[in-house]
Design a protein around this motif. Sequence first.
Motif, PDB file in Angstrom:
ATOM      1  N   TYR A 117       0.818  -1.209   0.000  1.00  0.00           N
ATOM      2  CA  TYR A 117       0.000   0.000   0.000  1.00  0.00           C
ATOM      3  C   TYR A 117       0.857   1.267   0.000  1.00  0.00           C
ATOM      4  O   TYR A 117       1.962   1.292   0.527  1.00  0.00           O
ATOM      5  CB  TYR A 117      -0.892   0.032   1.234  1.00  0.00           C
ATOM      6  CG  TYR A 117      -2.093  -0.881   1.178  1.00  0.00           C
ATOM      7  CD1 TYR A 117      -3.106  -0.687   0.240  1.00  0.00           C
ATOM      8  CD2 TYR A 117      -2.243  -1.931   2.087  1.00  0.00           C
ATOM      9  CE1 TYR A 117      -4.222  -1.504   0.209  1.00  0.00           C
ATOM     10  CE2 TYR A 117      -3.363  -2.757   2.064  1.00  0.00           C
ATOM     11  CZ  TYR A 117      -4.348  -2.540   1.125  1.00  0.00           C
ATOM     12  OH  TYR A 117      -5.458  -3.349   1.097  1.00  0.00           O
ATOM     13  N   SER A 119       0.303   5.625   0.734  1.00  0.00           N
ATOM     14  CA  SER A 119      -0.609   6.649   1.249  1.00  0.00           C
ATOM     15  C   SER A 119       0.069   8.011   1.221  1.00  0.00           C
ATOM     16  O   SER A 119       1.273   8.119   1.468  1.00  0.00           O
ATOM     17  CB  SER A 119      -1.035   6.304   2.685  1.00  0.00           C
ATOM     18  OG  SER A 119      -1.843   7.329   3.233  1.00  0.00           O
ATOM     19  N   TRP A 195      -4.223   7.007  -2.330  1.00  0.00           N
ATOM     20  CA  TRP A 195      -4.217   5.656  -1.782  1.00  0.00           C
ATOM     21  C   TRP A 195      -3.816   4.707  -2.903  1.00  0.00           C
ATOM     22  O   TRP A 195      -4.546   4.524  -3.875  1.00  0.00           O
ATOM     23  CB  TRP A 195      -5.602   5.319  -1.238  1.00  0.00           C
ATOM     24  CG  TRP A 195      -5.772   3.983  -0.594  1.00  0.00           C
ATOM     25  CD1 TRP A 195      -6.742   3.054  -0.866  1.00  0.00           C
ATOM     26  CD2 TRP A 195      -4.982   3.421   0.468  1.00  0.00           C
ATOM     27  NE1 TRP A 195      -6.610   1.964  -0.047  1.00  0.00           N
ATOM     28  CE2 TRP A 195      -5.537   2.160   0.784  1.00  0.00           C
ATOM     29  CE3 TRP A 195      -3.863   3.860   1.169  1.00  0.00           C
ATOM     30  CZ2 TRP A 195      -4.999   1.331   1.776  1.00  0.00           C
ATOM     31  CZ3 TRP A 195      -3.327   3.046   2.152  1.00  0.00           C
ATOM     32  CH2 TRP A 195      -3.884   1.801   2.453  1.00  0.00           C
ATOM     33  N   GLY A 346     -11.194   3.025   1.384  1.00  0.00           N
ATOM     34  CA  GLY A 346     -10.343   2.970   0.195  1.00  0.00           C
ATOM     35  C   GLY A 346     -10.814   2.015  -0.876  1.00  0.00           C
ATOM     36  O   GLY A 346     -10.081   1.747  -1.830  1.00  0.00           O
TER      37      GLY A 346
END
Length: 476
Positions: A117, A119, A195, A346
């Motif tokens: 991920y 961010s 995101w 998300g």
Amino acid sequence: MSIRTMRRALIVAGIAAIGALSPLVHAETDDALLTMPTSQENIVAGLGTDAYVNGVNAYVWGYPLVRMERIAREYTDVSGAQSATSYRAPLNQIGWARELATPAAKDMPTANNDTMYMSAIVKLDEPYVLHVPDTKDRYYVVDVFNMWQELEHYVGRRTTGTKAGDFALVPPGWKGKLPKGVKRLDVTTSKVWLWGRLRVNDGEQTGPLLKLQQQFTLRPLSQMNNKNYKAPAAKLPPLPATGDDGLGFYRQLAAAVKDNPPPARDAALFAQLARIGLSAKGFDPAKLAPPQTAGLKRALEDGPKVAVSALATSAVQRNGWAWATGLDAFGTDYPLRALVSGPYLGGQGEKEAMYPLRSADANGQQLVGSKNYVIRFKKAPPVNAFWSLTVYNAADKMLVDNPIRRYKLGTDTQGLKLNADGSFDVPLSATQPTGPFAANWLPTPKGPYYMILRLYQPKEEALSGAYALPQVDEVK
């Protein structure tokens, strides 16, 4: 007795007197309002009900905004030690997870185990330019969310390809001109959440991926060509303290609305909230009567239930799976938006990814680790990227710890056993099974759980429903 209290009592008494003197017109009809006395008892009950109804509306409508403002502060807080699965980063900077999520990764509920991920919380005092490198067809996506948890843009394999590119995040009202070759992405709030997801193949060495991550950059437009640019230290101001009166959510919603004015379509809804003391000026519980305060507290107990009910009102049921569409186009489906912004923060639109969810077996009974099940796939899910099946604890919505450290099963699961026709079974159990498909075991917790079948870049066969989602049968 204060002047305000005395004035309120006189008004209520006056209304009651008028009601007592008024003739009961049309008493024979079933119109309750025509026959209802304007008694103090009814007025008090009405105040409580009105506050309750508006409180529920405020929660369901405003929860995504409060959640995002909380996340903006949480994900930019790097004061503590950061684990390898963390993607936190200071304001206006990119943070990457260096490893796939595990049961120890607590930042994101219902996290996948397919991608690392990314961010970034970006405060748009001017346009910011996101540079993405050439990923050579490797799946990635960067979602651009506004502060209402509405997905406004995709940057990635499906929409913009995997070649290098520059994308400007443009705040409301900006009138300048962008350099040639920079694609403009207008957003509707002055802060956004980027995101991202970067595909990791099963068993792949992550060293090259960590180097690829560093090629994603984020700079103000004025510093776009400054390769040595470093974002200055900056923090968002704290949200108001929730306090100990049980009304903290409304305080935080009022503060969030000041920085994120409601869109025009919501003006009428927001105007109704003035009756519970919530307006563009803030939240003032001092103006509320006791029945109103009680109604608002009760609303905060029931508001989450309304959000959860979106699985019934907004999701399609396919062979026992709940599949909610439109996660990038909520419109006025506020319960669904609230639900997604909570435990499914998300989530993406169905063309980018499908997220069928299941928590019951073929007989409608809750999935629990004390029972054994099997999922029978007639064939692998049809996708243009990849698919995975992941199990989560029902209580905390986290990945399930297990002795073989398998948190998902999917496209690239090593040793996945298939039949000659492409069909396969997946045993679901808390203890390791035996039998011909034991290699396909997906471990479960001992208690209640649910599953998500992710289809990244699903093919039309999946989107249309022509592909039959697999059944889940209990094994006696």
